[in-house]
Design a protein around this motif. Sequence first.
Motif, PDB file in Angstrom:
ATOM      1  N   LEU A 164       0.834  -1.200   0.000  1.00 54.85           N
ATOM      2  CA  LEU A 164       0.000   0.000   0.000  1.00 54.85           C
ATOM      3  C   LEU A 164       0.869   1.250   0.000  1.00 54.85           C
ATOM      4  O   LEU A 164       0.606   2.209  -0.734  1.00 54.85           O
ATOM      5  CB  LEU A 164      -0.930  -0.009   1.218  1.00 54.85           C
ATOM      6  CG  LEU A 164      -1.887   1.161   1.338  1.00 54.85           C
ATOM      7  CD1 LEU A 164      -2.939   1.102   0.234  1.00 54.85           C
ATOM      8  CD2 LEU A 164      -2.551   1.149   2.716  1.00 54.85           C
ATOM      9  N   SER A 165       1.936   1.222   0.777  1.00 56.57           N
ATOM     10  CA  SER A 165       2.862   2.354   0.834  1.00 56.57           C
ATOM     11  C   SER A 165       3.530   2.603  -0.519  1.00 56.57           C
ATOM     12  O   SER A 165       3.759   3.754  -0.899  1.00 56.57           O
ATOM     13  CB  SER A 165       3.923   2.081   1.902  1.00 56.57           C
ATOM     14  OG  SER A 165       4.886   3.091   1.940  1.00 56.57           O
ATOM     15  N   ASP A 166       3.817   1.520  -1.250  1.00 55.03           N
ATOM     16  CA  ASP A 166       4.397   1.664  -2.580  1.00 55.03           C
ATOM     17  C   ASP A 166       3.422   2.316  -3.556  1.00 55.03           C
ATOM     18  O   ASP A 166       3.833   3.055  -4.449  1.00 55.03           O
ATOM     19  CB  ASP A 166       4.816   0.293  -3.136  1.00 55.03           C
ATOM     20  CG  ASP A 166       6.033  -0.278  -2.450  1.00 55.03           C
ATOM     21  OD1 ASP A 166       6.818   0.500  -1.861  1.00 55.03           O
ATOM     22  OD2 ASP A 166       6.200  -1.513  -2.488  1.00 55.03           O
ATOM     23  N   HIS A 167       2.130   2.046  -3.398  1.00 56.43           N
ATOM     24  CA  HIS A 167       1.134   2.550  -4.339  1.00 56.43           C
ATOM     25  C   HIS A 167       0.567   3.918  -3.962  1.00 56.43           C
ATOM     26  O   HIS A 167       0.340   4.751  -4.831  1.00 56.43           O
ATOM     27  CB  HIS A 167      -0.006   1.541  -4.499  1.00 56.43           C
ATOM     28  CG  HIS A 167       0.423   0.277  -5.173  1.00 56.43           C
ATOM     29  ND1 HIS A 167       0.753   0.203  -6.506  1.00 56.43           N
ATOM     30  CD2 HIS A 167       0.613  -0.966  -4.683  1.00 56.43           C
ATOM     31  CE1 HIS A 167       1.124  -1.016  -6.818  1.00 56.43           C
ATOM     32  NE2 HIS A 167       1.049  -1.756  -5.728  1.00 56.43           N
ATOM     33  N   VAL A 168       0.339   4.133  -2.669  1.00 55.38           N
ATOM     34  CA  VAL A 168      -0.318   5.361  -2.224  1.00 55.38           C
ATOM     35  C   VAL A 168       0.694   6.439  -1.856  1.00 55.38           C
ATOM     36  O   VAL A 168       0.433   7.624  -2.044  1.00 55.38           O
ATOM     37  CB  VAL A 168      -1.264   5.064  -1.026  1.00 55.38           C
ATOM     38  CG1 VAL A 168      -1.867   6.328  -0.457  1.00 55.38           C
ATOM     39  CG2 VAL A 168      -2.344   4.088  -1.440  1.00 55.38           C
ATOM     40  N   GLY A 169       1.821   6.021  -1.334  1.00 56.92           N
ATOM     41  CA  GLY A 169       2.844   6.974  -0.901  1.00 56.92           C
ATOM     42  C   GLY A 169       3.181   6.785   0.561  1.00 56.92           C
ATOM     43  O   GLY A 169       2.354   6.330   1.353  1.00 56.92           O
ATOM     44  N   ARG A 170       4.418   7.131   0.903  1.00 55.32           N
ATOM     45  CA  ARG A 170       4.906   6.895   2.264  1.00 55.32           C
ATOM     46  C   ARG A 170       4.185   7.755   3.295  1.00 55.32           C
ATOM     47  O   ARG A 170       3.649   7.252   4.275  1.00 55.32           O
ATOM     48  CB  ARG A 170       6.413   7.168   2.354  1.00 55.32           C
ATOM     49  CG  ARG A 170       7.266   6.544   1.285  1.00 55.32           C
ATOM     50  CD  ARG A 170       7.178   5.047   1.246  1.00 55.32           C
ATOM     51  NE  ARG A 170       8.191   4.530   0.340  1.00 55.32           N
ATOM     52  CZ  ARG A 170       8.021   3.489  -0.432  1.00 55.32           C
ATOM     53  NH1 ARG A 170       6.890   2.827  -0.419  1.00 55.32           N
ATOM     54  NH2 ARG A 170       8.973   3.067  -1.222  1.00 55.32           N
ATOM     55  N   ALA A 219       1.788   2.241   9.432  1.00 56.56           N
ATOM     56  CA  ALA A 219       2.692   3.337   9.793  1.00 56.56           C
ATOM     57  C   ALA A 219       4.147   2.883   9.817  1.00 56.56           C
ATOM     58  O   ALA A 219       5.024   3.566   9.282  1.00 56.56           O
ATOM     59  CB  ALA A 219       2.297   3.914  11.153  1.00 56.56           C
ATOM     60  N   SER A 220       4.422   1.731  10.409  1.00 57.72           N
ATOM     61  CA  SER A 220       5.824   1.305  10.536  1.00 57.72           C
ATOM     62  C   SER A 220       6.412   0.835   9.210  1.00 57.72           C
ATOM     63  O   SER A 220       7.578   1.127   8.911  1.00 57.72           O
ATOM     64  CB  SER A 220       5.967   0.235  11.616  1.00 57.72           C
ATOM     65  OG  SER A 220       5.270  -0.933  11.288  1.00 57.72           O
ATOM     66  N   ALA A 221       5.636   0.123   8.395  1.00 59.34           N
ATOM     67  CA  ALA A 221       6.146  -0.291   7.083  1.00 59.34           C
ATOM     68  C   ALA A 221       6.432   0.928   6.214  1.00 59.34           C
ATOM     69  O   ALA A 221       7.460   0.995   5.526  1.00 59.34           O
ATOM     70  CB  ALA A 221       5.148  -1.218   6.391  1.00 59.34           C
ATOM     71  N   SER A 222       5.543   1.896   6.275  1.00 57.82           N
ATOM     72  CA  SER A 222       5.730   3.118   5.484  1.00 57.82           C
ATOM     73  C   SER A 222       6.904   3.934   5.998  1.00 57.82           C
ATOM     74  O   SER A 222       7.660   4.520   5.217  1.00 57.82           O
ATOM     75  CB  SER A 222       4.452   3.958   5.505  1.00 57.82           C
ATOM     76  OG  SER A 222       3.382   3.209   4.989  1.00 57.82           O
ATOM     77  N   SER A 223       7.064   3.969   7.304  1.00 57.47           N
ATOM     78  CA  SER A 223       8.186   4.696   7.905  1.00 57.47           C
ATOM     79  C   SER A 223       9.521   4.077   7.509  1.00 57.47           C
ATOM     80  O   SER A 223      10.475   4.791   7.174  1.00 57.47           O
ATOM     81  CB  SER A 223       8.032   4.699   9.429  1.00 57.47           C
ATOM     82  OG  SER A 223       9.163   5.232  10.055  1.00 57.47           O
ATOM     83  N   ALA A 224       9.594   2.758   7.532  1.00 54.00           N
ATOM     84  CA  ALA A 224      10.829   2.077   7.130  1.00 54.00           C
ATOM     85  C   ALA A 224      11.139   2.344   5.653  1.00 54.00           C
ATOM     86  O   ALA A 224      12.291   2.625   5.285  1.00 54.00           O
ATOM     87  CB  ALA A 224      10.707   0.577   7.390  1.00 54.00           C
ATOM     88  N   ALA A 225      10.115   2.274   4.809  1.00 51.92           N
ATOM     89  CA  ALA A 225      10.318   2.549   3.387  1.00 51.92           C
ATOM     90  C   ALA A 225      10.723   4.006   3.169  1.00 51.92           C
ATOM     91  O   ALA A 225      11.562   4.305   2.308  1.00 51.92           O
ATOM     92  CB  ALA A 225       9.039   2.224   2.611  1.00 51.92           C
ATOM     93  N   TYR A 226      10.144   4.903   3.956  1.00 46.11           N
ATOM     94  CA  TYR A 226      10.490   6.329   3.869  1.00 46.11           C
ATOM     95  C   TYR A 226      11.975   6.539   4.175  1.00 46.11           C
ATOM     96  O   TYR A 226      12.656   7.309   3.488  1.00 46.11           O
ATOM     97  CB  TYR A 226       9.611   7.127   4.824  1.00 46.11           C
ATOM     98  CG  TYR A 226       9.866   8.614   4.804  1.00 46.11           C
ATOM     99  CD1 TYR A 226       9.297   9.418   3.822  1.00 46.11           C
ATOM    100  CD2 TYR A 226      10.672   9.220   5.762  1.00 46.11           C
ATOM    101  CE1 TYR A 226       9.523  10.789   3.800  1.00 46.11           C
ATOM    102  CE2 TYR A 226      10.905  10.585   5.745  1.00 46.11           C
ATOM    103  CZ  TYR A 226      10.327  11.362   4.767  1.00 46.11           C
ATOM    104  OH  TYR A 226      10.560  12.710   4.744  1.00 46.11           O
TER     105      TYR A 226
END
Length: 137
Positions: free
Chosen positions: A20-26, A67-74
């Motif tokens: 989801l983070s890859d598609h929607v944004g971090r 939140a944490s998956a997106s934060s790590a990817a960020y």
Amino acid sequence: LLLAVPGLAKLVANLPAGMLSDHVGRVPCMVAGASVATVGVLGTGLFGSLALILPVRGLGGMGMAVASASSAAYLVDLTERLHLRPFRGLIVGAQGGLISAAYVLGPAIGGALTQAHSAQVAYAFVATLTAGCAALY
């Protein structure tokens, strides 16, 4: 069970959260995830029945997964910048250290708030901090 549900929800939601983070944004996912986690924390503090608490604990775990998956990817995205590449390990290590500090300090602060006031006050405090994180992203 009360402690296992958020971890199980996070385990199940982690991979979809990363996609989801890859598609929607971090940042949008960090905001949404922290906001959903806030609802989970508030529900845990407000509800008095295990039948109501368990689902909101799961919701909170899913929010934290996003939140944490997106934060790590960020952080990975951020440290791709040439001037930050030499500091990638330091930056990721600092994030891990802060998370570890939260695991140490959180129960101590929560226990003190619960003893001095109530569990509801402790959960309200955590919900306020989580909502603050969502707002600051």
